[in-house]
Write a protein that holds these residues in place. Structure first.
Motif, PDB file in Angstrom:
ATOM      1  N   ALA A  57      -0.215  20.382  73.291  1.00  0.00           N
ATOM      2  CA  ALA A  57       0.459  20.163  72.011  1.00  0.00           C
ATOM      3  C   ALA A  57       0.979  18.732  71.891  1.00  0.00           C
ATOM      4  CB  ALA A  57       1.605  21.142  71.851  1.00  0.00           C
ATOM      5  N   ASP A  58       1.114  18.288  70.647  1.00  0.00           N
ATOM      6  CA  ASP A  58       1.766  17.016  70.356  1.00  0.00           C
ATOM      7  C   ASP A  58       3.270  17.191  70.194  1.00  0.00           C
ATOM      8  OD1 ASP A  58      -0.599  15.055  69.833  1.00  0.00           O
ATOM      9  OD2 ASP A  58      -1.121  16.877  68.736  1.00  0.00           O
ATOM     10  N   GLU A  59       3.672  18.390  69.753  1.00  0.00           N
ATOM     11  CA  GLU A  59       5.094  18.629  69.529  1.00  0.00           C
ATOM     12  C   GLU A  59       5.405  20.111  69.675  1.00  0.00           C
ATOM     13  OE1 GLU A  59       7.526  16.282  66.631  1.00  0.00           O
ATOM     14  OE2 GLU A  59       7.506  18.157  65.511  1.00  0.00           O
ATOM     15  N   LEU A  60       6.548  20.404  70.284  1.00  0.00           N
ATOM     16  CA  LEU A  60       7.098  21.750  70.305  1.00  0.00           C
ATOM     17  C   LEU A  60       8.205  21.824  69.260  1.00  0.00           C
ATOM     18  CD1 LEU A  60       7.391  22.473  74.145  1.00  0.00           C
ATOM     19  CD2 LEU A  60       5.475  22.951  72.598  1.00  0.00           C
ATOM     20  N   ILE A  61       8.230  22.929  68.510  1.00  0.00           N
ATOM     21  CA  ILE A  61       9.220  23.096  67.445  1.00  0.00           C
ATOM     22  C   ILE A  61      10.150  24.232  67.829  1.00  0.00           C
ATOM     23  CG2 ILE A  61       9.571  23.503  64.985  1.00  0.00           C
ATOM     24  CD1 ILE A  61       6.629  22.660  64.569  1.00  0.00           C
ATOM     25  N   TRP A  62      11.424  23.920  67.988  1.00  0.00           N
ATOM     26  CA  TRP A  62      12.430  24.861  68.461  1.00  0.00           C
ATOM     27  C   TRP A  62      13.289  25.324  67.280  1.00  0.00           C
ATOM     28  CZ3 TRP A  62      12.011  25.811  73.697  1.00  0.00           C
ATOM     29  CH2 TRP A  62      11.281  24.873  74.438  1.00  0.00           C
ATOM     30  N   GLY A  63      13.524  26.613  67.194  1.00  0.00           N
ATOM     31  CA  GLY A  63      14.367  27.152  66.146  1.00  0.00           C
ATOM     32  C   GLY A  63      15.839  27.101  66.518  1.00  0.00           C
ATOM     33  N   VAL A  64      16.676  26.987  65.506  1.00  0.00           N
ATOM     34  CA  VAL A  64      18.126  27.036  65.707  1.00  0.00           C
ATOM     35  C   VAL A  64      18.706  28.073  64.755  1.00  0.00           C
ATOM     36  CG1 VAL A  64      18.319  24.641  66.481  1.00  0.00           C
ATOM     37  CG2 VAL A  64      18.498  25.168  64.059  1.00  0.00           C
ATOM     38  N   PRO A  65      19.839  28.666  65.092  1.00  0.00           N
ATOM     39  CA  PRO A  65      20.432  29.682  64.219  1.00  0.00           C
ATOM     40  C   PRO A  65      21.032  29.059  62.960  1.00  0.00           C
ATOM     41  CG  PRO A  65      21.865  29.240  66.088  1.00  0.00           C
ATOM     42  CD  PRO A  65      20.598  28.490  66.347  1.00  0.00           C
ATOM     43  N   ASP A  66      20.953  29.797  61.851  1.00  0.00           N
ATOM     44  CA  ASP A  66      21.585  29.312  60.614  1.00  0.00           C
ATOM     45  C   ASP A  66      22.971  29.947  60.506  1.00  0.00           C
ATOM     46  OD1 ASP A  66      20.444  31.832  60.176  1.00  0.00           O
ATOM     47  OD2 ASP A  66      20.451  31.546  58.009  1.00  0.00           O
ATOM     48  N   THR A  67      23.865  29.422  61.315  1.00  0.00           N
ATOM     49  CA  THR A  67      25.221  29.954  61.339  1.00  0.00           C
ATOM     50  C   THR A  67      26.200  28.792  61.183  1.00  0.00           C
ATOM     51  OG1 THR A  67      26.721  31.389  62.585  1.00  0.00           O
ATOM     52  CG2 THR A  67      25.364  29.868  63.862  1.00  0.00           C
ATOM     53  N   GLU A  68      27.473  29.038  61.461  1.00  0.00           N
ATOM     54  CA  GLU A  68      28.471  28.006  61.210  1.00  0.00           C
ATOM     55  C   GLU A  68      28.244  26.806  62.142  1.00  0.00           C
ATOM     56  OE1 GLU A  68      31.145  27.280  63.325  1.00  0.00           O
ATOM     57  OE2 GLU A  68      30.683  28.736  64.883  1.00  0.00           O
ATOM     58  N   PRO A  69      28.643  25.597  61.692  1.00  0.00           N
ATOM     59  CA  PRO A  69      28.262  24.371  62.387  1.00  0.00           C
ATOM     60  C   PRO A  69      28.615  24.320  63.863  1.00  0.00           C
ATOM     61  CG  PRO A  69      29.114  23.846  60.220  1.00  0.00           C
ATOM     62  CD  PRO A  69      29.323  25.318  60.402  1.00  0.00           C
ATOM     63  N   ALA A  70      29.800  24.758  64.247  1.00  0.00           N
ATOM     64  CA  ALA A  70      30.205  24.626  65.655  1.00  0.00           C
ATOM     65  C   ALA A  70      29.246  25.369  66.575  1.00  0.00           C
ATOM     66  CB  ALA A  70      31.636  25.136  65.839  1.00  0.00           C
ATOM     67  N   ALA A  71      28.830  26.577  66.176  1.00  0.00           N
ATOM     68  CA  ALA A  71      27.918  27.360  67.009  1.00  0.00           C
ATOM     69  C   ALA A  71      26.539  26.712  67.065  1.00  0.00           C
ATOM     70  CB  ALA A  71      27.820  28.783  66.467  1.00  0.00           C
ATOM     71  N   VAL A  72      26.071  26.188  65.939  1.00  0.00           N
ATOM     72  CA  VAL A  72      24.756  25.550  65.913  1.00  0.00           C
ATOM     73  C   VAL A  72      24.752  24.289  66.773  1.00  0.00           C
ATOM     74  CG1 VAL A  72      23.001  24.481  64.458  1.00  0.00           C
ATOM     75  CG2 VAL A  72      24.251  26.476  63.628  1.00  0.00           C
ATOM     76  N   LEU A  73      25.781  23.481  66.677  1.00  0.00           N
ATOM     77  CA  LEU A  73      25.828  22.240  67.448  1.00  0.00           C
ATOM     78  C   LEU A  73      25.958  22.514  68.941  1.00  0.00           C
ATOM     79  CD1 LEU A  73      28.000  20.034  65.083  1.00  0.00           C
ATOM     80  CD2 LEU A  73      25.503  20.130  65.286  1.00  0.00           C
ATOM     81  N   ALA A  74      26.676  23.571  69.305  1.00  0.00           N
ATOM     82  CA  ALA A  74      26.747  23.952  70.723  1.00  0.00           C
ATOM     83  C   ALA A  74      25.374  24.372  71.234  1.00  0.00           C
ATOM     84  CB  ALA A  74      27.758  25.075  70.902  1.00  0.00           C
ATOM     85  N   HIS A  75      24.653  25.139  70.414  1.00  0.00           N
ATOM     86  CA  HIS A  75      23.281  25.537  70.769  1.00  0.00           C
ATOM     87  C   HIS A  75      22.402  24.298  70.916  1.00  0.00           C
ATOM     88  CE1 HIS A  75      19.604  28.065  70.534  1.00  0.00           C
ATOM     89  NE2 HIS A  75      19.119  27.017  69.891  1.00  0.00           N
ATOM     90  N   LEU A  76      22.571  23.349  70.008  1.00  0.00           N
ATOM     91  CA  LEU A  76      21.754  22.140  70.019  1.00  0.00           C
ATOM     92  C   LEU A  76      22.024  21.312  71.275  1.00  0.00           C
ATOM     93  CD1 LEU A  76      19.688  20.717  68.230  1.00  0.00           C
ATOM     94  CD2 LEU A  76      21.579  19.460  67.178  1.00  0.00           C
ATOM     95  N   ASP A  77      23.264  21.209  71.669  1.00  0.00           N
ATOM     96  CA  ASP A  77      23.605  20.457  72.880  1.00  0.00           C
ATOM     97  C   ASP A  77      22.936  21.072  74.108  1.00  0.00           C
ATOM     98  OD1 ASP A  77      25.142  18.534  71.642  1.00  0.00           O
ATOM     99  OD2 ASP A  77      27.001  19.679  71.831  1.00  0.00           O
ATOM    100  N   LYS A  78      22.969  22.395  74.202  1.00  0.00           N
ATOM    101  CA  LYS A  78      22.339  23.067  75.342  1.00  0.00           C
ATOM    102  C   LYS A  78      20.829  22.851  75.346  1.00  0.00           C
ATOM    103  CE  LYS A  78      25.834  26.723  75.710  1.00  0.00           C
ATOM    104  NZ  LYS A  78      26.103  28.176  75.565  1.00  0.00           N
ATOM    105  N   LEU A  79      20.223  22.947  74.156  1.00  0.00           N
ATOM    106  CA  LEU A  79      18.776  22.758  74.062  1.00  0.00           C
ATOM    107  C   LEU A  79      18.385  21.332  74.425  1.00  0.00           C
ATOM    108  CD1 LEU A  79      15.968  23.790  73.265  1.00  0.00           C
ATOM    109  CD2 LEU A  79      16.530  23.231  70.872  1.00  0.00           C
ATOM    110  N   ALA A  80      19.118  20.363  73.906  1.00  0.00           N
ATOM    111  CA  ALA A  80      18.806  18.964  74.214  1.00  0.00           C
ATOM    112  C   ALA A  80      18.937  18.687  75.704  1.00  0.00           C
ATOM    113  CB  ALA A  80      19.720  18.042  73.415  1.00  0.00           C
ATOM    114  N   ALA A  81      19.958  19.271  76.332  1.00  0.00           N
ATOM    115  CA  ALA A  81      20.144  19.081  77.771  1.00  0.00           C
ATOM    116  C   ALA A  81      19.008  19.715  78.560  1.00  0.00           C
ATOM    117  CB  ALA A  81      21.490  19.659  78.200  1.00  0.00           C
TER     118      ALA A  81
END
Length: 280
Positions: free
Chosen positions: A250-274
């Motif tokens: 693949a050229d790119e993997l596309i990861w889904g994130v939850p459509d919930t309140e910002p704090a929970a989404v950003l915490a999920h994003l930090d874990k995924l990026a790490a």
């Protein structure tokens, strides 16, 4: 390999602009949003999962993709802006070509158009697109929009799109906007992609991606095209080592994130990026 994020936008939770800015800060490469203009209450078309019912009510609440991506463009400078997926045949093609060219112009050439044929044929019918002709309609829309993007005096004559010689500006800074098809990788679809698009975006439940990528490359070469198609994989589960080995094409993997309140989404994003080892 690049990494993208897809947000199933709705009128609840984190906004596309806030997530796109956060994704860019954390080193992600592309930000995707979906499209549904509406969902008919009485529907004969089954959901792609095969069920009669929708998995959840986000389909009813999807934000307009172009307005959403315009807000993202205003608060970012690098991350690419894309759809997973849009339904061009539910818009006027001349107007949509202008919208996309304008978005590409104002974002500095960062737009990628991910398109679908449209599983919800009841939705398509309300836009006067017969379900059994949706592939032809999409081909004509893409050809017509490409003409408007690339030709000084563009014209097109088809079954679903017709217009005489016309001027249309701005032209996309990229020359033309890249097109990916998001659909199951059956033989007919892979052949269609090789002839009419720039690459393939898998479905979340796709299997046998390695073999399908080889078939797509063979179709690409049979169509007389140089290079290789762009391949992007929608990730619907935490991948195993075997998954990652197969997905190396693949050229790119596309990861889904939850459509919930910002704090929970950003915490999920930090874990995924790490986990992905991304560096802003």
């Amino acid at each position: 390999m690049r990494n993208g994020l897809v947000l199933f936008t709705s009128d609840r939770g984190i906004t596309p602009a806030e997530l796109a800015r956060a994704a860019e800060e954390r080193g992600f490469d592309t930000f995707y949003v979906p499209e549904h203009t509406h969902i008919p209450v009485r529907r004969e078309a089954p959901h792609p999962t095969g069920g009669a019912d929708l998995p959840d009510d986000r389909y009813l609440r999807t934000l307009d993709p172009w307005v959403s991506l315009a807000t993202c463009a205003a608060v970012t400078s690098r991350i690419r802006l894309a759809t997973a997926v849009a339904l061009p045949v539910e818009s006027d093609p001349i107007t949509l070509a202008k919208t996309l060219a304008t978005l590409d112009h104002l974002s500095g050439g960062r737009v990628t158009l991910g398109v679908g044929f449209g599983w919800n044929t009841d939705e398509l019918a309300d836009h006067h697109v017969p379900g059994h002709r949706r592939r032809t309609a999409l081909r004509e829309y893409l050809e017509a929009m490409c003409a408007l993007w690339t030709q000084e005096e563009a014209a097109y004559q088809g079954e679903f799109v017709s217009f005489g010689p016309s001027w249309a500006y701005p032209k996309p800074p990229q020359g033309r906007i890249p097109v990916l098809v998001g659909a199951g990788g059956g033989p007919q679809t892979l052949r269609w992609i090789a002839r009419h698009a720039d690459g393939w975006m898998t479905t979340p439940t796709e299997t046998g991606i390695g073999e399908k990528a080889k078939r797509l490359q063979a179709e690409w070469e049979a169509a007389g095209r140089d290079g290789r198609p762009d391949l992007r994989i929608l990730v619907a589960r935490r991948p195993t080592p075997d998954d990652l080995a197969e997905w190396a094409v693949a050229d790119e993997l596309i990861w889904g994130v939850p459509d919930t309140e910002p704090a929970a989404v950003l915490a999920h994003l930090d874990k995924l990026a790490a986990r992905l080892g991304l560096v802003p």
